[in-house]
Design a protein around this motif. Structure first.
Motif, short mmCIF file in Angstrom:
data_model
loop_
_atom_site.label_atom_id
_atom_site.label_comp_id
_atom_site.label_asym_id
_atom_site.label_seq_id
_atom_site.Cartn_x
_atom_site.Cartn_y
_atom_site.Cartn_z
N THR A 398 6.95 -10.47 -1.40
CA THR A 398 5.58 -10.83 -1.79
C THR A 398 5.19 -12.18 -1.16
O THR A 398 4.06 -12.63 -1.32
N GLY A 399 6.15 -12.80 -0.48
CA GLY A 399 5.84 -14.05 0.21
C GLY A 399 6.00 -15.29 -0.66
O GLY A 399 5.67 -16.40 -0.25
N ARG A 400 6.53 -15.08 -1.89
CA ARG A 400 6.69 -16.25 -2.78
C ARG A 400 7.92 -17.06 -2.39
O ARG A 400 7.99 -18.24 -2.69
N ARG A 407 4.00 -10.15 3.26
CA ARG A 407 2.95 -10.02 2.25
C ARG A 407 2.99 -8.62 1.66
O ARG A 407 3.22 -7.64 2.37
N GLY A 408 2.71 -8.55 0.35
CA GLY A 408 2.66 -7.25 -0.32
C GLY A 408 2.60 -7.47 -1.82
O GLY A 408 2.46 -8.61 -2.28
N PRO A 415 9.00 -5.27 -17.43
CA PRO A 415 9.51 -6.49 -18.05
C PRO A 415 10.87 -6.27 -18.74
O PRO A 415 11.66 -7.20 -18.86
N VAL A 416 11.16 -5.03 -19.11
CA VAL A 416 12.42 -4.77 -19.82
C VAL A 416 13.60 -4.77 -18.84
O VAL A 416 14.54 -5.54 -18.98
N THR A 417 13.51 -3.90 -17.83
CA THR A 417 14.65 -3.82 -16.90
C THR A 417 14.50 -4.83 -15.75
O THR A 417 15.42 -5.00 -14.96
N GLN A 418 13.35 -5.45 -15.63
CA GLN A 418 13.01 -6.37 -14.52
C GLN A 418 13.19 -5.66 -13.18
O GLN A 418 13.63 -6.26 -12.20
N ASP A 419 12.86 -4.39 -13.20
CA ASP A 419 13.14 -3.56 -12.05
C ASP A 419 11.89 -3.28 -11.23
O ASP A 419 11.56 -2.12 -10.99
N ALA A 420 11.21 -4.31 -10.77
CA ALA A 420 9.99 -4.06 -10.01
C ALA A 420 10.33 -3.49 -8.64
O ALA A 420 11.37 -3.78 -8.07
N ARG A 421 9.42 -2.68 -8.13
CA ARG A 421 9.54 -2.16 -6.76
C ARG A 421 8.48 -2.84 -5.91
O ARG A 421 7.75 -3.69 -6.38
N PHE A 422 8.41 -2.47 -4.63
CA PHE A 422 7.55 -3.23 -3.72
C PHE A 422 6.66 -2.35 -2.87
O PHE A 422 7.06 -1.27 -2.44
N CYS A 423 5.44 -2.83 -2.60
CA CYS A 423 4.50 -2.10 -1.75
C CYS A 423 3.96 -3.00 -0.63
O CYS A 423 3.59 -4.16 -0.89
N GLY A 424 3.87 -2.46 0.55
CA GLY A 424 3.29 -3.20 1.68
C GLY A 424 3.45 -2.38 2.95
O GLY A 424 4.31 -1.50 3.01
N THR A 425 2.63 -2.65 3.96
CA THR A 425 2.81 -1.93 5.24
C THR A 425 3.94 -2.59 6.02
O THR A 425 4.28 -3.77 5.76
N SER A 428 2.76 -5.88 7.65
CA SER A 428 2.57 -6.99 6.72
C SER A 428 3.92 -7.51 6.23
O SER A 428 4.11 -8.71 6.05
N MET A 429 4.86 -6.61 6.04
CA MET A 429 6.20 -7.04 5.61
C MET A 429 6.91 -7.83 6.71
O MET A 429 7.76 -8.65 6.45
N CYS A 430 6.54 -7.54 7.96
CA CYS A 430 7.14 -8.25 9.08
C CYS A 430 6.44 -9.58 9.36
O CYS A 430 6.82 -10.31 10.28
N GLY A 431 5.38 -9.88 8.63
CA GLY A 431 4.74 -11.18 8.79
C GLY A 431 3.49 -11.19 9.65
O GLY A 431 2.92 -12.24 9.92
N LEU A 432 3.03 -10.01 10.08
CA LEU A 432 1.87 -10.00 10.97
C LEU A 432 0.60 -10.45 10.23
O LEU A 432 -0.26 -11.12 10.81
N GLU A 433 0.51 -10.10 8.96
CA GLU A 433 -0.68 -10.46 8.19
C GLU A 433 -0.81 -12.00 8.09
O GLU A 433 -1.88 -12.55 8.36
N THR A 434 0.26 -12.67 7.73
CA THR A 434 0.21 -14.13 7.62
C THR A 434 -0.01 -14.78 8.98
O THR A 434 -0.78 -15.73 9.11
#
Ligand code: GLC
Length: 609
Positions: A398-400, A407-408, A415-425, A428-434
């Motif tokens: 997510t770029g944090r 970015r994504g 919140p229970v399992t803290q098991d978030a997944r991720f979305c992005g092209t 964008s994940m390779c940094g082209l968006e930023t």
């Protein structure tokens, strides 16, 4: 007469096993008889062109493994408005070296309750804005003329609550209630909840939905408007098989069985990967081989490798023809974030050790989120603990995380399992968006280099590459879904944006980011299509590089070898690949010494020797 024989011979080959499995599950010979009668009817209704295709593909059973197989998945409306529009864009797809198109769900749904098309309300009707069944048949015909294959989703685990069966079940018709899981008493749903994990813990918690008007709970593993079908009822199985054959007769070459691990439920179990699922898939495989052998099965099994591989069945009793290489996909992104390829090497070695009959579909991302289904037992030995590491990966993408260019957005952040997944092209994940936002030439080049490195890795693996439409021109995340009330709750739409034809126009301009990605990919695809080392039966294995961040993959066929060297770190480095070997860079044509191969940070080399 000869054609009729063909059906009979095929039936004869499989009849006993099919009957055995059917009776084991349903113990109902009337329904089995009906199934066989309908199979024959579908065969008779099959066009002569498709019967011809059956014979061709039967004569060449490895057709779907060939080195020119290259897939692209696309949403029809995003890509070209409607089915006729897709037909007009086939030349573009061919320009992308694509010979297999996966049309994302196009059947009728209810607006606002569609789960991206995965909540089908009518299996015999195309969504009106996309066209008609005739348009679909026309498109598959055109694709076949051009040597292309068509794949569609077959959502057999559930129907929409607006499907006719669901409406009649809701109205209290017992016959239809028995096609779903209806319970008046909360105790059974509660008992299920004790052992069944959640698919959408945030966007659709729980596995049941209370229907106040019907006075019943209904099982809804996915969204509340997606009602799970009850495959204990042979009527459900038979009818869904008729739907499958209906699409095979419209010219579908590949049927993607959506959410296949979920199709059988049993109280007291996780309701995933139960043995009966395999019985069903095996029966489906035989039904296909009897009626429409040109049509093959792609299973959607988003699970760890030990659970994925059984869906190939055995060599004698095969189930799916193809499965997604999902763990590798997630491991690629993990390797990039940690700049370490140990796990990726292990994963590749595992896949390479499998029988060559098993064909994987390789991809960098799809229309769904990226779940961090990694080998955590192994990662623990490297000091990475599951919850913390997933948090790191999500922060990173997510770029944090400091220094991350990705970015994504998160998906189903539980919140229970803290098991978030991720979305992005991919881009964008390779940094082209930023990089583009910063208008920083250096960073743009780095992002493009990384994007191409990952695609080069995707292409070198054994199996079939599948690119997501738009990634070939480096399309970025699309945040417009946030303004759409029907989509804003589902962050997967961030990477399902409309295809940008304006940007695609720049694909021939070698200085634009679109052109650099498009042409870079094209070069790799041409090599993959033509060079002997990419033959489907080439040996594929890894060799150590002595550098934890750099992975080397060898492909070897008839004494010809290539080394793919992939740098997952941001630093330039040189690694030994093969002692005393001289080769040639497949991209530049320049000489290359394999005893010391320089690779730029986030770069790669393809060297033949
Ligand atoms: C599959 C699809 C996903 C959908 C789910 C429910 O996993 O890929 O998009 O939400 O099935 O049908």
């Amino acid at each position: 007469m000869a054609k009729m024989m063909t059906f009979e011979e095929r039936l004869k080959k499989h009849h006993d096993e099919l009957r055995w499995l059917y009776m084991e599950l349903y113990d109902n010979s009337d329904m089995f008889y009906e199934l066989c009668t309908q199979m024959e009817r579908f065969y008779q209704e099959r066009s002569s062109a498709l019967k011809e295709r059956d014979l061709e593909k039967e004569a060449d059973p490895a057709w779907f493994k060939k080195q020119d197989m290259m897939g692209m998945m696309l949403y029809i409306d995003n890509f070209a408005g409607n089915l006729r529009g897709v037909e007009r864009k086939l030349n573009y797809l061919q320009e992308c070296s694509v010979n297999t198109i996966h049309l994302m769900p196009f059947l009728d749904v209810t607006k606002g309750k569609s789960d991206g098309g995965y909540a089908v309300s009518d299996f015999r009707k195309v969504r009106e804005d996309l066209g008609t069944i005739e348009d679909l048949a026309h498109l598959t015909g055109k694709c076949h003329e051009k040597g292309m294959n068509v794949c569609m989703d077959f959502v057999m685990n559930h129907t929409s609550e607006d499907h006719e069966w669901a409406k009649r079940a809701r109205a209290g018709e017992g016959e239809y209630m028995s096609r779903y899981f209806f319970y008046a008493d909360p105790s059974i749903p509660q008992a299920y909840e004790r052992t069944v994990p959640q698919v959408f813990p945030t966007t659709a918690p729980g596995n049941f939905t209370w229907l106040p008007d019907a006075g019943h709970y209904v099982m809804t593993t996915f969204y509340p408007y997606q009602w799970d079908l009850n495959y204990r009822n042979p009527r459900v199985f038979n009818e869904m098989m008729y739907n499958f054959l209906f699409f095979a007769n419209l010219g579908m070459d590949i049927i993607r069985i959506d959410a296949v691990p979920y199709i059988w439920k049993e109280l007291g179990t996780p309701c995933r990967n139960l043995p009966q699922v395999h019985t069903i898939v095996r029966m489906m495989r035989m039904i296909g081989e009897i009626v429409c052998p040109a049509t093959i099965l792609l299973g959607e099994v988003v699970m760890e490798p030990a659970k994925v591989v059984p869906y190939f069945g055995t060599v004698e009793k095969p189930e799916c023809h193809m499965l997604y290489n999902v763990t590798t996909m997630a491991t690629i992104w993990h390797s990039l974030a940690v700049q370490d390829t140990e796990l990726l090497k292990k994963q590749l070695d595992t896949v390479c050790a499998l029988p060559k009959e098993y064909t994987f579909l390789n991809y960098l991302r799809c229309h769904d989120d990226i779940g961090w289904g990694l080998d955590f037992a192994f990662l623990q030995t490297q000091g990475m603990e599951e919850v913390a590491h997933k948090r790191f990966l999500n922060d990173y993408y997510t770029g944090r995380f400091p220094g991350s260019e990705s970015r994504g957005q998160l998906y189903n952040d539980d919140p229970v399992t803290q098991d978030a997944r991720f979305c992005g092209t991919a881009a964008s994940m390779c940094g082209l968006e930023t990089a583009l936002a910063a208008q920083d030439k250096e960073r743009i080049s780095q992002a493009i280099g990384l994007d191409l490195m990952l695609h080069a890795y995707m292409l070198i693996q054994s199996g079939i590459p599948m690119i997501y439409s738009g990634d070939e021109i480096g399309q970025l995340n699309d945040y417009s879904y946030q303004d759409d009330p029907d989509k804003c709750q589902d962050s997967r739409y961030i990477h399902r944006g409309a295809f940008q034809w304006e940007l695609a126009k720049k694909r021939k301009n070698k200085t634009s980011p679109q052109g650099r990605i498009f042409q870079g990919l094209d070069r790799l695809e041409q090599i993959r299509k033509q060079d002997l080392v990419f033959a489907e039966d080439a040996a594929v294995y890894t060799v150590p590089t002595g550098h934890h961040g750099i992975l080397c993959v060898i492909r070897e066929k008839d004494g010809r070898r290539m080394a793919g060297v992939f740098n997952f770190t941001s630093h330039d480095a040189s690694v030994p690949v093969w002692q005393d070997a001289q080769g040639q860079d497949m991209l530049t044509g320049g000489a290359a010494d394999l005893s010391e191969v320089p690779v730029a940070g986030h770069g790669f080399r393809w060297i033949v020797f």
